[in-house]
Design an enzyme around this catalytic site. Structure first.
Site, PDB file in Angstrom:
ATOM      1  N   SER A   1      41.149  27.484  43.687  1.00 19.63           N
ATOM      2  CA  SER A   1      41.886  28.669  43.249  1.00 19.63           C
ATOM      3  C   SER A   1      41.925  28.824  41.734  1.00 19.63           C
ATOM      4  O   SER A   1      42.143  29.924  41.220  1.00 19.63           O
ATOM      5  CB  SER A   1      43.321  28.618  43.784  1.00 19.63           C
ATOM      6  OG  SER A   1      44.064  27.578  43.171  1.00 19.63           O
TER       7      SER A   1
ATOM      8  N   ALA B   1      43.723  28.821  50.231  1.00 20.31           N
ATOM      9  CA  ALA B   1      42.495  28.146  49.795  1.00 20.31           C
ATOM     10  C   ALA B   1      42.074  28.655  48.418  1.00 20.31           C
ATOM     11  O   ALA B   1      42.903  28.766  47.531  1.00 20.31           O
ATOM     12  CB  ALA B   1      41.406  28.311  50.837  1.00 20.31           C
ATOM     13  N   CYS B   2      40.794  28.971  48.256  1.00 19.85           N
ATOM     14  CA  CYS B   2      40.282  29.345  46.928  1.00 19.85           C
ATOM     15  C   CYS B   2      40.837  30.666  46.423  1.00 19.85           C
ATOM     16  O   CYS B   2      40.689  30.983  45.236  1.00 19.85           O
ATOM     17  CB  CYS B   2      38.753  29.407  46.952  1.00 19.85           C
ATOM     18  SG  CYS B   2      37.967  27.798  47.196  1.00 19.85           S
ATOM     19  N   SER B   3      41.456  31.443  47.288  1.00 22.93           N
ATOM     20  CA  SER B   3      42.057  32.716  46.868  1.00 22.93           C
ATOM     21  C   SER B   3      43.540  32.590  46.552  1.00 22.93           C
ATOM     22  O   SER B   3      44.214  33.604  46.332  1.00 22.93           O
ATOM     23  CB  SER B   3      41.843  33.780  47.952  1.00 22.93           C
ATOM     24  OG  SER B   3      40.480  34.121  48.066  1.00 22.93           O
ATOM     25  N   SER B   4      44.049  31.382  46.522  1.00 22.67           N
ATOM     26  CA  SER B   4      45.488  31.187  46.337  1.00 22.67           C
ATOM     27  C   SER B   4      46.013  31.837  45.064  1.00 22.67           C
ATOM     28  O   SER B   4      47.103  32.416  45.051  1.00 22.67           O
ATOM     29  CB  SER B   4      45.822  29.694  46.325  1.00 22.67           C
ATOM     30  OG  SER B   4      45.562  29.098  47.581  1.00 22.67           O
TER      31      SER B   4
END
Length: 375
Positions: A335, A155-158
């Site tokens: 991300s 998700a956004c931490s990819s």
């Protein structure tokens, strides 16, 4: 073990931009029509009226003023309210690969490298347009890169998880240089018809070149001092769409849970302490005091959240220079957000400067990357 550095970053932005004013006008037209259609049920207390949106609400809730999108017409059409993207044949370059190649070329130029110098490609993004073949392999072929490639999704931490994966491979000697791309067409999974989140996302692609530090020739190179990642399961940010959707009764319809959903207040209260602890513990374990940091490049999801995290990490309110925001112009790009901030706000710092690239999002997931400027 080899030292690792970020030697180049790249950014692709679509040609089309949607302002808050345009978004509000489109959403309110849709909401008014829905309320008129359901007027009897609303009057009888059997249904809730859709609330109206306004520009002041959006800026106060998020800090966002505009966003880039791949298709503006479809999103702003009250009868459609989603991007309309041309279907491509299997023999054409996919849209995710196309924007990834554009960002990658930018990153390679800044790193002073050619495709032949890259050993691997990682496509780290929140939403991939297909299960297989991997977008990363398609990018690899389009650029003419030998070696291997794979997709990943945290998700956004990819992006920060991708940086750690690439850095670990380079440290161990299994690769000398790796290209990581973050194609985020968030407009495709976003629910533009929900007042509480209709303003959140935008489309972009970022790219990062990582290589052995002793081989860097870039004029803006940053050694990766240390990386750290953490995950903790939560349903408070979720998207239930997937390949098993058609196997379940009643899932063929356009259901709300098949798009982006979040419990924003719960996310805020739970993610802020999680990310703060991750960053402070990471810094402490590396013997770095918060006062030693010259810059924080945080995930660009919400200005209030970033301001609070920065304040808790530094022990005081960070200046705009110490914690630059790009949220107002790009919105939440999943991300890619922290990488955009790094891409646009890293060249002004001097050799030896310290900073942290940090992302956080669904999962929950969070990644912290401590970097020091080499050149």
């Amino acid at each position: 073990m080899h030292r690792v550095a970020i030697s180049g970053t790249g950014l692709f932005t679509p040609d089309e931009v949607i302002t808050n004013a345009e978004l509000v006008a489109s959403y309110n037209t849709f909401a008014e029509k829905q309320n008129a259609t359901n007027a009897a049920a609303i009057a009888a207390g059997e249904a809730d009226a859709m609330p109206m949106s306004n520009e002041e609400f959006i800026v106060k809730a998020s800090g966002i003023e505009r966003r880039f999108v791949m298709d503006k017409k479809g999103v702003l059409d009250p009868e459609v309210m989603r991007p309309i993207l041309r279907e491509r044949s299997d023999d054409e370059l996919s849209i995710m690969a196309e924007i990834a190649v554009a960002a990658a070329n930018d990153a390679l130029d800044r790193a002073g490298l050619a495709a032949a110098d890259i050993d691997a490609v990682i496509c780290a993004a929140s939403n991939h347009e297909r299960a297989y073949p991997a977008i990363a392999i398609e990018v690899q072929q389009a650029l003419g890169i030998n070696g291997f490639a794979f997709d990943m999704n945290v998700a956004c931490s990819s992006a920060t998880f991708g940086i750690q994966a690439a850095a670990d491979m380079i440290r161990s000697g299994s690769a000398r240089a790796i290209l990581m791309v973050n194609p985020e067409i968030t407009s495709g999974h976003h629910e533009w018809r929900d007042r509480d989140c209709h303003f959140i996302f935008g489309d972009v692609c970022t790219a990062v070149v990582l290589q052995r530090a002793d081989e860097v020739t870039s004029e803006n190179a940053w050694e990766i001092v240390s990386t750290r990642c953490i995950t903790e399961f939560s349903n408070n940010i979720r998207n239930n769409n997937g390949f098993l959707r058609r196997t379940r009764e009643g899932h063929m319809a356009d259901r709300r849970d098949m798009q982006f959903m979040q419990e924003g207040r719960k996310v805020f209260k739970q993610v802020v302490p999680m990310v703060t602890e991750l960053m402070l513990t990471h810094l402490s374990d590396e013997g770095i005091a918060p006062d030693d940091l010259d810059r924080l490049w945080l995930h660009q999801a919400n200005k209030s959240m970033n301001d609070l995290i920065g304040q808790k990490v530094l022990g005081r309110e960070p200046s705009r220079e110490e914690q630059p925001n790009v949220l107002q112009d790009f919105a939440n790009t999943s991300s890619a957000g922290s990488i955009i901030a790094f891409h646009k706000h890293s060249e002004d710092l001097e050799k030896g400067s310290l900073g942290v690239i940090c992302s956080f999002g669904a999962g929950y997931s969070a990644g912290s990357v401590i970097v020091r400027r080499l050149a």
